[in-house]
Design an enzyme around this catalytic site. Sequence first.
Site, PDB file in Angstrom:
ATOM      1  N   TRP A 164       8.235  -3.260  -5.340  1.00 44.48           N
ATOM      2  CA  TRP A 164       9.235  -3.809  -5.067  1.00 44.48           C
ATOM      3  C   TRP A 164       9.869  -2.683  -3.882  1.00 44.48           C
ATOM      4  O   TRP A 164      10.489  -3.072  -3.070  1.00 44.48           O
ATOM      5  CB  TRP A 164      10.120  -3.953  -6.012  1.00 44.48           C
ATOM      6  CG  TRP A 164       9.696  -4.799  -7.167  1.00 44.48           C
ATOM      7  CD1 TRP A 164       9.441  -4.378  -8.597  1.00 44.48           C
ATOM      8  CD2 TRP A 164       9.065  -6.031  -6.888  1.00 44.48           C
ATOM      9  NE1 TRP A 164       8.912  -5.517  -9.484  1.00 44.48           N
ATOM     10  CE2 TRP A 164       8.513  -6.377  -8.240  1.00 44.48           C
ATOM     11  CE3 TRP A 164       8.934  -7.044  -6.042  1.00 44.48           C
ATOM     12  CZ2 TRP A 164       7.949  -7.675  -8.528  1.00 44.48           C
ATOM     13  CZ3 TRP A 164       8.395  -8.132  -6.345  1.00 44.48           C
ATOM     14  CH2 TRP A 164       7.826  -8.456  -7.517  1.00 44.48           C
ATOM     15  N   ASP A 165       9.579  -1.625  -4.132  1.00 46.92           N
ATOM     16  CA  ASP A 165       9.662  -0.603  -3.330  1.00 46.92           C
ATOM     17  C   ASP A 165       9.320  -0.868  -1.812  1.00 46.92           C
ATOM     18  O   ASP A 165       9.630  -0.629  -0.710  1.00 46.92           O
ATOM     19  CB  ASP A 165       9.278   0.755  -3.720  1.00 46.92           C
ATOM     20  CG  ASP A 165      10.322   1.614  -4.290  1.00 46.92           C
ATOM     21  OD1 ASP A 165      11.551   1.592  -4.046  1.00 46.92           O
ATOM     22  OD2 ASP A 165      10.094   2.477  -5.319  1.00 46.92           O
ATOM     23  N   LEU A 166       8.008  -0.968  -1.738  1.00 47.27           N
ATOM     24  CA  LEU A 166       7.017  -1.456  -0.439  1.00 47.27           C
ATOM     25  C   LEU A 166       7.769  -2.810   0.248  1.00 47.27           C
ATOM     26  O   LEU A 166       7.659  -2.819   1.262  1.00 47.27           O
ATOM     27  CB  LEU A 166       5.483  -1.515  -0.580  1.00 47.27           C
ATOM     28  CG  LEU A 166       5.029  -0.129  -1.254  1.00 47.27           C
ATOM     29  CD1 LEU A 166       3.580  -0.418  -1.539  1.00 47.27           C
ATOM     30  CD2 LEU A 166       5.013   0.908  -0.071  1.00 47.27           C
TER      31      LEU A 166
END
Length: 407
Positions: A164-166
């Site tokens: 999700w960060d990416l």
Amino acid sequence: MALKPLAGITVFENDSFVAGPSSCLGLAQLGAEVIKIDPIKGGPDIDRWPITPEGRSIYWGTLNRSKRSVAIDLRSEAGQELAQALITSPGEDAGIFVENNVGRPFLSDEVLRGKRADLIHVKVQGSADGGPGVDYTVNAEAGIPLITGSAEVDGPANHALPAWDLLCGQAAATAVLTGLLHRRSTGEGLYEEIALKDIALAAVANLGWYTETLQPAGERAKHGNHIFGSFGSDFATSDGRYVMITAITKRQWGNLVKVTGLTEVVAALETALGTDFALETNRYTYRETLEALLKPWFAARTAAQITADLEGSGVLWAPYASLGEVAQETLAAAQDDPAGAGVLRTLESEALGTMLVGASPVRVNGEYLAEDSPTVFGSATEAVLTERLGLGSAEIGRLHDEGIIAS
């Protein structure tokens, strides 16, 4: 000369961890000048693992390469004013700011927009209500860990990849470019907020996974390394390796059956079960039976033998590789031809030694954009203050003496 589609654009960032830094790294790789403003002793990720034996953060050095690092005492009023002045400094293609701050009111949109009305301001958050969140907590809330892992193991299984960060980083880069297009056509800036939790929930929802739970079958159960709704699983080789085999299409399934010499056996099994494995849903229903049927073929062969048999067969497959194996293969390819390793590249850093980094995965006219350089924390402070704010040597010296900027 390397292509630089975003040449001339200047982006300021004040962030940490993955989403914001990965967003700005991507913009830098496409040619933007990225100026990273950090607290004078570094942000919360300045020493984050993985680290070298000397304690230097590989994590920070990799995500923040190809940027100009400015270190300022952001707790002091003078340091806060410097940061504000940099972010809102003039320039047709400047006035762009990416951040994920909590508790820094001097970098709020209201304050900054008062200094530059056409500011493009992209804020990464944990949740849309302003609450905190990281990939691990957001993933737990999204429901993914409870369908991940072995079916024989109760409880959640976290994955190592900060997915999700990416994805949030890519959304932030899109937001920057959206802001630029909007400003060029209207003359107006934009304030854009992106919540990590929203990224996860929207992505899972758009895959149809929440809608799936509303159907009569209800929630999906764990199914290990099987591919949901189709056929695919990992198989062990005779020399202790593993390969991933997929048969999503009818053609892929037919090629797998043919190469393993199981055509007659599979036909007899279809007759006995009254089913047709040409249909994807049937392959999934009988996945464990088919897995058991195929296991002996793989277990009787080495990884090299399987490679020889499957190459050119039309079977969609891949060997499992460790991180170290990927690194060594990249180094070997780069020795002969720096571009021969594809998207991966070597980069020499005085602080971190040989780094293996990824070029921009966006190929422009068939070319990877791979003009990277190591970033040294705080090393561009004086130059950026001189270039962007016109500070002279006397003023720079005073800021040093007062501990406002890094020495």
